[in-house]
Write an enzyme that holds these catalytic residues in place. Structure first.
Site, PDB file in Angstrom:
ATOM      1  N   PHE A 166       0.803  -1.226   0.000  1.00 30.29           N
ATOM      2  CA  PHE A 166       0.000   0.000   0.000  1.00 30.29           C
ATOM      3  C   PHE A 166       0.831   1.270   0.000  1.00 30.29           C
ATOM      4  O   PHE A 166       0.361   2.329  -0.415  1.00 30.29           O
ATOM      5  CB  PHE A 166      -0.939   0.023   1.223  1.00 30.29           C
ATOM      6  CG  PHE A 166      -0.220   0.222   2.540  1.00 30.29           C
ATOM      7  CD1 PHE A 166       0.102   1.496   2.999  1.00 30.29           C
ATOM      8  CD2 PHE A 166       0.139  -0.862   3.329  1.00 30.29           C
ATOM      9  CE1 PHE A 166       0.777   1.685   4.201  1.00 30.29           C
ATOM     10  CE2 PHE A 166       0.809  -0.681   4.531  1.00 30.29           C
ATOM     11  CZ  PHE A 166       1.127   0.586   4.971  1.00 30.29           C
ATOM     12  N   LYS A 207      -1.339  -7.207  -9.039  1.00 31.28           N
ATOM     13  CA  LYS A 207      -2.288  -7.328  -7.929  1.00 31.28           C
ATOM     14  C   LYS A 207      -1.871  -6.317  -6.871  1.00 31.28           C
ATOM     15  O   LYS A 207      -0.996  -6.565  -6.061  1.00 31.28           O
ATOM     16  CB  LYS A 207      -2.265  -8.751  -7.346  1.00 31.28           C
ATOM     17  CG  LYS A 207      -3.554  -9.186  -6.629  1.00 31.28           C
ATOM     18  CD  LYS A 207      -3.944  -8.344  -5.428  1.00 31.28           C
ATOM     19  CE  LYS A 207      -3.075  -8.654  -4.213  1.00 31.28           C
ATOM     20  NZ  LYS A 207      -3.558  -7.867  -3.012  1.00 31.28           N
ATOM     21  N   ARG A 244      -5.805  -2.061   0.026  1.00 36.46           N
ATOM     22  CA  ARG A 244      -5.999  -0.863   0.833  1.00 36.46           C
ATOM     23  C   ARG A 244      -6.039   0.413  -0.001  1.00 36.46           C
ATOM     24  O   ARG A 244      -6.624   1.408   0.423  1.00 36.46           O
ATOM     25  CB  ARG A 244      -4.886  -0.758   1.882  1.00 36.46           C
ATOM     26  CG  ARG A 244      -4.881  -1.905   2.887  1.00 36.46           C
ATOM     27  CD  ARG A 244      -3.702  -1.776   3.834  1.00 36.46           C
ATOM     28  NE  ARG A 244      -3.652  -2.871   4.803  1.00 36.46           N
ATOM     29  CZ  ARG A 244      -2.723  -3.001   5.734  1.00 36.46           C
ATOM     30  NH1 ARG A 244      -1.759  -2.095   5.827  1.00 36.46           N
ATOM     31  NH2 ARG A 244      -2.739  -4.021   6.570  1.00 36.46           N
ATOM     32  N   SER A 283       5.550  -7.518   3.817  1.00 35.08           N
ATOM     33  CA  SER A 283       6.177  -7.937   5.074  1.00 35.08           C
ATOM     34  C   SER A 283       7.003  -9.206   4.856  1.00 35.08           C
ATOM     35  O   SER A 283       6.778  -9.969   3.904  1.00 35.08           O
ATOM     36  CB  SER A 283       5.104  -8.201   6.132  1.00 35.08           C
ATOM     37  OG  SER A 283       4.341  -9.354   5.802  1.00 35.08           O
ATOM     38  N   CYS A 315       9.903   0.616   3.754  1.00 34.09           N
ATOM     39  CA  CYS A 315      10.948  -0.334   4.135  1.00 34.09           C
ATOM     40  C   CYS A 315      12.329   0.299   4.116  1.00 34.09           C
ATOM     41  O   CYS A 315      13.279  -0.298   4.613  1.00 34.09           O
ATOM     42  CB  CYS A 315      10.913  -1.556   3.222  1.00 34.09           C
ATOM     43  SG  CYS A 315      11.338  -1.193   1.505  1.00 34.09           S
ATOM     44  N   GLU A 365      10.016  -4.885  12.961  1.00 38.82           N
ATOM     45  CA  GLU A 365       9.716  -3.672  12.213  1.00 38.82           C
ATOM     46  C   GLU A 365       8.428  -3.038  12.744  1.00 38.82           C
ATOM     47  O   GLU A 365       7.381  -3.681  12.761  1.00 38.82           O
ATOM     48  CB  GLU A 365       9.553  -4.004  10.728  1.00 38.82           C
ATOM     49  CG  GLU A 365       9.312  -2.799   9.848  1.00 38.82           C
ATOM     50  CD  GLU A 365       9.198  -3.173   8.387  1.00 38.82           C
ATOM     51  OE1 GLU A 365       9.676  -2.401   7.539  1.00 38.82           O
ATOM     52  OE2 GLU A 365       8.626  -4.237   8.081  1.00 38.82           O
TER      53      GLU A 365
END
Length: 372
Positions: free
Chosen positions: A11, A35, A39, A88, A143, A245
């Site tokens: 997102f 894809k 969100r 993630s 990230c 994280e």
């Protein structure tokens, strides 16, 4: 070309990350299925509309929607040859294992816990300015954020902390239409609660909460998912809030007594996405860059994202697969090598009729058709 590739994107950068994937994949001759995150899917849809408007053939870039069910369908579909993922680490590992088991080429980029090493000779005013953007920009939801700062020596740590507090107080949290805002809300209510839970975990573990961003309210947007900037000091590697994280506007100070400890901290962390060192000492910078076990290194650069023609990718639990994203590595990922080995015995390639007055050269006998 591989044929059909697919991308599963997060997102937080709904334009940049999809374009990292489909831009290179389509340029290499593949069709692409995207894809996006459920969100915020509107930007990727508009990208596909713009591709059609620019003249791309229908079907070359397709956008599909869904959650895990759609992800699994992509990973299992026999016509899809390669999958690129960003998200993630747990999901990245899942995507990698399932995709590879289905015989696909997979690159899956995961989470991060990037460190910023501050040497005693660093320009602290510049470091504070860099940290204000790197730790809190995009509400920490990237990230390549810099959520851990490692000052070397208590004197450096105390001075950095003293300068960091007023800099954080000057940060403006606002809506996306506020041109003066430094960052906006986190993505949704569930994520806001998750970040605030991590702040409480840090308190419970014994870290010193210097600035508490919980309870922040923006006038006129009281129900918004806003979190003020938070600062922890005296965080230790044993704390769970350091190991994981947080993905929010939270900066943690981990004090290092010496350079060796500063090298070891990011090298031993489960994530190895990015790291930075702030110093005026060229020898220290070279030594750090050579020894640290992290995929992307910045020297006086707080967010060390390489320019596009280099590629993007971390180490350890920050990336699963053997090839980085975009750049030359992206070209390698979205293509496969065909090797042709030839041997021509004497005379075997001569055209028919050359023995009796016909064409005497191969190039005279054959016309190579051209496109168009």
């Amino acid at each position: 070309p591989l044929g059909i590739g697919a991308g599963i994107t997060p997102f937080n950068f709904p334009a940049m990350i999809p374009m990292w994937m489909f831009g290179v994949a389509i340029a290499c001759g593949n069709a692409f299925i995207l894809k996006p995150s459920e969100r915020d899917p509107s930007v990727p849809v508009h990208l596909a509309e713009l591709m059609l408007e620019a003249g791309a053939p229908e079907g070359i870039l397709q956008v599909v929607h869904g959650d895990k069910e759609m992800v699994d369908a992509i990973l299992d579909h026999p016509a899809i040859a390669a999958v690129s993922f960003v998200g993630s680490s747990d999901i990245a590992h899942y995507v990698y294992r399932r995709g590879v088991a289905a015989g696909k080429r997979v690159q899956a980029m995961g989470g991060a816990k990037n460190h910023g090493i501050v040497m005693p000779d660093a320009d602290l005013d510049q470091v504070v300015a860099d940290l204000s953007g790197a730790a809190f920009g995009s509400a920490g939801e990237r990230c390549m954020a810099l959520p851990v700062v490692v000052p070397v020596g208590d004197k450096t740590a105390d001075a950095l902390r003293e300068k960091m507090i007023p800099a954080m107080a000057a940060l403006r949290v606002g809506v996306s239409t506020d041109a003066e805002a430094h960052y906006g809300p986190v993505v949704n209510a569930a994520h806001k609660q998750r970040v605030e839970n991590w702040i409480q975990t840090g308190v419970d573990e014994g870290a010193e909460l210097v600035v508490d961003g919980r309870g922040f309210s923006l006038q006129g947007h009281e129900q918004g998912f806003f979190i003020g900037p938070s600062l922890f000091d005296r965080v230790t590697p044993a704390m769970q809030s350091y190991k994981e994280e947080i993905f929010g506007p939270v900066l943690q100070i981990v004090r290092a007594p010496d350079f060796e400890t500063a090298v070891r901290l990011p090298s031993e962390h489960q994530y190895g996405n990015g790291v930075a060192i702030f110093t005026r000492n060229g020898h220290a910078a070279r030594e750090f860059a050579a020894r640290v076990e992290v995929g992307m290194v910045g020297i006086n650069v707080p967010i060390p994202v390489p320019v596009a023609y280099h590629t993007f990718g971390g180490w350890k639990r920050s990336a699963f697969g053997d090839v980085n994203q975009h750049g030359t590595e992206g070209v390698r990922f979205w293509t496969r090598v065909k090797t042709v080995t030839q041997r021509w015995p004497d005379g075997s390639a001569l055209p028919r009729g050359s023995e009796d007055g016909g064409p005497s050269r191969v190039q005279d006998a054959f016309v190579i058709p051209t496109m168009g």
